[in-house]
Design a protein around this motif. Structure first.
Motif, PDB file in Angstrom:
ATOM      1  N   LEU A  89     -93.592 -19.896 -62.446  1.00 40.48           N
ATOM      2  CA  LEU A  89     -94.275 -19.035 -61.480  1.00 40.48           C
ATOM      3  C   LEU A  89     -94.997 -19.906 -60.463  1.00 40.48           C
ATOM      4  CD1 LEU A  89     -95.784 -16.464 -64.030  1.00 40.48           C
ATOM      5  CD2 LEU A  89     -93.495 -16.513 -63.012  1.00 40.48           C
ATOM      6  N   THR A  90     -94.687 -19.722 -59.190  1.00 34.45           N
ATOM      7  CA  THR A  90     -95.149 -20.658 -58.154  1.00 34.45           C
ATOM      8  C   THR A  90     -95.967 -19.984 -57.052  1.00 34.45           C
ATOM      9  OG1 THR A  90     -93.063 -20.398 -56.941  1.00 34.45           O
ATOM     10  CG2 THR A  90     -93.179 -22.191 -58.547  1.00 34.45           C
ATOM     11  N   ASP A  91     -96.528 -18.797 -57.317  1.00 33.03           N
ATOM     12  CA  ASP A  91     -97.212 -18.049 -56.259  1.00 33.03           C
ATOM     13  C   ASP A  91     -98.604 -18.573 -55.927  1.00 33.03           C
ATOM     14  OD1 ASP A  91     -95.004 -16.418 -57.240  1.00 33.03           O
ATOM     15  OD2 ASP A  91     -95.809 -14.814 -55.994  1.00 33.03           O
ATOM     16  N   HIS A  92     -99.229 -19.312 -56.838  1.00 35.46           N
ATOM     17  CA  HIS A  92    -100.543 -19.879 -56.537  1.00 35.46           C
ATOM     18  C   HIS A  92    -100.390 -21.138 -55.690  1.00 35.46           C
ATOM     19  CE1 HIS A  92    -103.253 -17.322 -58.823  1.00 35.46           C
ATOM     20  NE2 HIS A  92    -102.445 -17.381 -59.870  1.00 35.46           N
ATOM     21  N   THR A  93    -101.428 -21.411 -54.883  1.00 40.66           N
ATOM     22  CA  THR A  93    -101.392 -22.563 -53.980  1.00 40.66           C
ATOM     23  C   THR A  93    -102.381 -23.659 -54.378  1.00 40.66           C
ATOM     24  OG1 THR A  93    -102.961 -21.488 -52.471  1.00 40.66           O
ATOM     25  CG2 THR A  93    -100.607 -21.150 -52.047  1.00 40.66           C
ATOM     26  N   SER A  94    -103.053 -23.499 -55.519  1.00 41.47           N
ATOM     27  CA  SER A  94    -103.955 -24.530 -56.022  1.00 41.47           C
ATOM     28  C   SER A  94    -103.919 -24.479 -57.553  1.00 41.47           C
ATOM     29  CB  SER A  94    -105.373 -24.317 -55.490  1.00 41.47           C
ATOM     30  OG  SER A  94    -106.217 -25.404 -55.855  1.00 41.47           O
ATOM     31  N   ASP A 103    -102.239  -6.007 -72.195  1.00 41.34           N
ATOM     32  CA  ASP A 103    -101.174  -5.022 -72.331  1.00 41.34           C
ATOM     33  C   ASP A 103     -99.848  -5.655 -71.924  1.00 41.34           C
ATOM     34  OD1 ASP A 103    -102.916  -3.201 -73.333  1.00 41.34           O
ATOM     35  OD2 ASP A 103    -103.096  -2.016 -71.513  1.00 41.34           O
ATOM     36  N   GLN A 104     -99.134  -5.028 -70.966  1.00 39.78           N
ATOM     37  CA  GLN A 104     -97.848  -5.577 -70.539  1.00 39.78           C
ATOM     38  C   GLN A 104     -97.993  -6.498 -69.332  1.00 39.78           C
ATOM     39  OE1 GLN A 104     -98.991  -2.542 -69.979  1.00 39.78           O
ATOM     40  NE2 GLN A 104     -97.934  -1.464 -68.336  1.00 39.78           N
ATOM     41  N   PHE A 105     -99.227  -6.838 -68.982  1.00 43.28           N
ATOM     42  CA  PHE A 105     -99.477  -7.648 -67.793  1.00 43.28           C
ATOM     43  C   PHE A 105     -99.890  -9.077 -68.166  1.00 43.28           C
ATOM     44  CE2 PHE A 105    -100.565  -3.253 -66.672  1.00 43.28           C
ATOM     45  CZ  PHE A 105     -99.704  -3.046 -65.598  1.00 43.28           C
ATOM     46  N   LEU A 106     -99.653  -9.993 -67.229  1.00 42.47           N
ATOM     47  CA  LEU A 106    -100.190 -11.347 -67.285  1.00 42.47           C
ATOM     48  C   LEU A 106    -101.122 -11.502 -66.103  1.00 42.47           C
ATOM     49  CD1 LEU A 106     -99.987 -14.248 -68.642  1.00 42.47           C
ATOM     50  CD2 LEU A 106     -98.422 -14.792 -66.761  1.00 42.47           C
ATOM     51  N   LEU A 107    -102.335 -12.007 -66.334  1.00 44.65           N
ATOM     52  CA  LEU A 107    -103.282 -12.256 -65.258  1.00 44.65           C
ATOM     53  C   LEU A 107    -103.519 -13.761 -65.158  1.00 44.65           C
ATOM     54  CD1 LEU A 107    -104.269  -9.409 -66.786  1.00 44.65           C
ATOM     55  CD2 LEU A 107    -105.898  -9.453 -64.907  1.00 44.65           C
ATOM     56  N   SER A 108    -103.657 -14.240 -63.944  1.00 40.16           N
ATOM     57  CA  SER A 108    -103.897 -15.665 -63.723  1.00 40.16           C
ATOM     58  C   SER A 108    -104.948 -15.840 -62.638  1.00 40.16           C
ATOM     59  CB  SER A 108    -102.603 -16.379 -63.323  1.00 40.16           C
ATOM     60  OG  SER A 108    -102.074 -15.829 -62.118  1.00 40.16           O
ATOM     61  N   CYS A 109    -105.708 -16.923 -62.735  1.00 41.55           N
ATOM     62  CA  CYS A 109    -106.709 -17.217 -61.705  1.00 41.55           C
ATOM     63  C   CYS A 109    -106.564 -18.661 -61.267  1.00 41.55           C
ATOM     64  CB  CYS A 109    -108.124 -16.942 -62.207  1.00 41.55           C
ATOM     65  SG  CYS A 109    -108.716 -18.093 -63.462  1.00 41.55           S
ATOM     66  N   SER A 110    -107.034 -18.923 -60.039  1.00 45.63           N
ATOM     67  CA  SER A 110    -106.783 -20.234 -59.446  1.00 45.63           C
ATOM     68  C   SER A 110    -107.932 -20.652 -58.544  1.00 45.63           C
ATOM     69  CB  SER A 110    -105.471 -20.188 -58.643  1.00 45.63           C
ATOM     70  OG  SER A 110    -105.294 -21.347 -57.873  1.00 45.63           O
ATOM     71  N   MET A 111    -107.971 -21.942 -58.247  1.00 45.63           N
ATOM     72  CA  MET A 111    -108.914 -22.454 -57.257  1.00 45.63           C
ATOM     73  C   MET A 111    -108.503 -22.067 -55.841  1.00 45.63           C
ATOM     74  SD  MET A 111    -111.249 -23.686 -59.062  1.00 45.63           S
ATOM     75  CE  MET A 111    -112.256 -24.484 -57.817  1.00 45.63           C
ATOM     76  N   LYS A 113    -108.732 -19.176 -54.890  1.00 39.34           N
ATOM     77  CA  LYS A 113    -109.613 -18.021 -54.685  1.00 39.34           C
ATOM     78  C   LYS A 113    -108.926 -16.689 -54.952  1.00 39.34           C
ATOM     79  CE  LYS A 113    -112.108 -20.553 -51.065  1.00 39.34           C
ATOM     80  NZ  LYS A 113    -112.599 -20.523 -49.657  1.00 39.34           N
ATOM     81  N   THR A 114    -107.931 -16.680 -55.824  1.00 36.67           N
ATOM     82  CA  THR A 114    -107.250 -15.429 -56.143  1.00 36.67           C
ATOM     83  C   THR A 114    -107.123 -15.226 -57.645  1.00 36.67           C
ATOM     84  OG1 THR A 114    -104.989 -16.331 -56.195  1.00 36.67           O
ATOM     85  CG2 THR A 114    -105.859 -15.618 -54.043  1.00 36.67           C
ATOM     86  N   VAL A 115    -107.039 -13.938 -58.009  1.00 34.81           N
ATOM     87  CA  VAL A 115    -106.614 -13.520 -59.346  1.00 34.81           C
ATOM     88  C   VAL A 115    -105.336 -12.723 -59.145  1.00 34.81           C
ATOM     89  CG1 VAL A 115    -107.145 -12.148 -61.391  1.00 34.81           C
ATOM     90  CG2 VAL A 115    -108.973 -13.415 -60.232  1.00 34.81           C
ATOM     91  N   LYS A 116    -104.270 -13.101 -59.822  1.00 32.01           N
ATOM     92  CA  LYS A 116    -102.990 -12.421 -59.656  1.00 32.01           C
ATOM     93  C   LYS A 116    -102.628 -11.663 -60.932  1.00 32.01           C
ATOM     94  CE  LYS A 116    -101.127 -15.548 -56.139  1.00 32.01           C
ATOM     95  NZ  LYS A 116    -101.123 -14.542 -55.045  1.00 32.01           N
ATOM     96  N   VAL A 117    -102.054 -10.478 -60.732  1.00 27.00           N
ATOM     97  CA  VAL A 117    -101.573  -9.652 -61.830  1.00 27.00           C
ATOM     98  C   VAL A 117    -100.048  -9.666 -61.792  1.00 27.00           C
ATOM     99  CG1 VAL A 117    -101.581  -7.370 -62.894  1.00 27.00           C
ATOM    100  CG2 VAL A 117    -103.622  -8.178 -61.654  1.00 27.00           C
ATOM    101  N   TRP A 118     -99.435 -10.070 -62.898  1.00 31.25           N
ATOM    102  CA  TRP A 118     -97.981 -10.198 -62.989  1.00 31.25           C
ATOM    103  C   TRP A 118     -97.436  -9.112 -63.909  1.00 31.25           C
ATOM    104  CZ3 TRP A 118     -95.939 -14.687 -60.520  1.00 31.25           C
ATOM    105  CH2 TRP A 118     -96.901 -15.643 -60.145  1.00 31.25           C
ATOM    106  N   VAL A 119     -96.264  -8.576 -63.564  1.00 27.51           N
ATOM    107  CA  VAL A 119     -95.610  -7.571 -64.391  1.00 27.51           C
ATOM    108  C   VAL A 119     -94.150  -7.964 -64.570  1.00 27.51           C
ATOM    109  CG1 VAL A 119     -94.968  -6.088 -62.439  1.00 27.51           C
ATOM    110  CG2 VAL A 119     -95.259  -5.092 -64.727  1.00 27.51           C
ATOM    111  N   GLU A 127     -93.188 -10.913 -61.880  1.00 27.09           N
ATOM    112  CA  GLU A 127     -93.457 -10.906 -60.447  1.00 27.09           C
ATOM    113  C   GLU A 127     -94.886 -10.433 -60.210  1.00 27.09           C
ATOM    114  OE1 GLU A 127     -90.641  -8.560 -58.342  1.00 27.09           O
ATOM    115  OE2 GLU A 127     -88.941  -9.908 -58.739  1.00 27.09           O
ATOM    116  N   VAL A 128     -95.498 -10.883 -59.102  1.00 32.53           N
ATOM    117  CA  VAL A 128     -96.858 -10.479 -58.767  1.00 32.53           C
ATOM    118  C   VAL A 128     -96.854  -9.029 -58.293  1.00 32.53           C
ATOM    119  CG1 VAL A 128     -98.818 -10.861 -57.235  1.00 32.53           C
ATOM    120  CG2 VAL A 128     -97.592 -12.819 -58.182  1.00 32.53           C
ATOM    121  N   THR A 129     -97.698  -8.210 -58.944  1.00 30.15           N
ATOM    122  CA  THR A 129     -97.814  -6.814 -58.537  1.00 30.15           C
ATOM    123  C   THR A 129     -99.120  -6.542 -57.792  1.00 30.15           C
ATOM    124  OG1 THR A 129     -97.709  -4.528 -59.333  1.00 30.15           O
ATOM    125  CG2 THR A 129     -98.863  -6.084 -60.706  1.00 30.15           C
ATOM    126  N   TYR A 130    -100.109  -7.446 -57.938  1.00 33.43           N
ATOM    127  CA  TYR A 130    -101.380  -7.276 -57.236  1.00 33.43           C
ATOM    128  C   TYR A 130    -102.075  -8.626 -57.142  1.00 33.43           C
ATOM    129  CZ  TYR A 130    -106.167  -5.784 -56.179  1.00 33.43           C
ATOM    130  OH  TYR A 130    -107.405  -5.644 -55.606  1.00 33.43           O
TER     131      TYR A 130
END
Length: 216
Positions: A89-94, A103-111, A113-119, A127-130
């Motif tokens: 998964l390469t959507d983060h930039t730091s 549940d059925q989601f994966l959440l990730s956080c990064s420097m 400045k984002t938190v991404k929700v994957w489904v 894929e990122v859903t939010y």
């Protein structure tokens, strides 16, 4: 009994246990695995998962998958049966500081400045859903339930705050302030949770009985 598990190169940043296998994320980007041998009562090297080009800072297990986040800005998804990498998964930039299964989601956080929700899509890929944006880098994530049983996402940010969001809406539930940035968050029994910050202080938090009183 004290055991010394040999093998890591540099610092060990993350640990997670799945069944009888211990995984360790290391400074050189590898994930080392040890399996416990009950016959001789010792941990034995089982595998070395390679692919990350920089340190592995977070590990989490969910849905028969191992998720690893790294200083190389990526998340890798590993099959726990054969320990093969299924997706990058390469959507983060730091630096991806923390990953969390909910549940059925994966959440990730990064420097970044984002938190991404994957489904997981019909093809079986994540894929990122939010994408939730913060004003500062996000250092750590933890999922808890408030006094009413509602799921809450705790986000430790690099501005020495801990922000609370109700899931899945990301409704702002307030924030708490600390002397230095929180490096780790851990759930406890009975709804309490623990935070450890850069000052060396460990705090124990509990929920107010009255949910109408916001945390500031």
């Amino acid at each position: 009994m004290e055991l010394s598990l040999q093998g890591p190169v540099g610092q060990v940043y993350a640990l997670v246990v799945n069944n009888d296998i211990l995984f360790a994320g290391t400074q050189d980007g590898s994930i080392l695995a040890w399996k416990f041998n009950v016959v001789v009562n010792v941990f034995e090297p089982a595998a070395s998962l390679t692919g990350h080009s920089r340190g592995v800072v977070s590990l989490v297990v969910g849905a028969n998958r191992l998720y690893s986040s790294s200083m190389d800005n990526t998340i890798r998804v590993w099959n726990l049966e054969n320990l093969q990498c299924l997706q990058i998964l390469t959507d983060h930039t730091s630096i991806v500081m923390s990953v969390l299964c909910w549940d059925q989601f994966l959440l990730s956080c990064s420097m970044d400045k984002t938190v991404k929700v994957w489904v997981t899509t019909e093809s079986g890929k994540l894929e990122v859903t939010y994408t939730h944006k913060e004003e500062h880098g996000v250092v750590a994530l933890c999922g808890v339930h408030d006094s009413q049983g509602k799921p809450i996402l705790l986000c430790a940010c690099s501005d020495n705050t801990l922000r609370l969001y109700e899931l899945p809406s990301f409704l702002d539930r307030g924030k708490m302030f600390t002397k230095q940035e929180i490096r780790t968050i851990q759930m406890g029994p009975g709804g309490i949770f623990f935070t450890g910050d850069g000052s060396g202080q460990v705090r124990v938090w509990n929920w107010l009985i009255d949910p109408t009183i916001s945390i500031q």
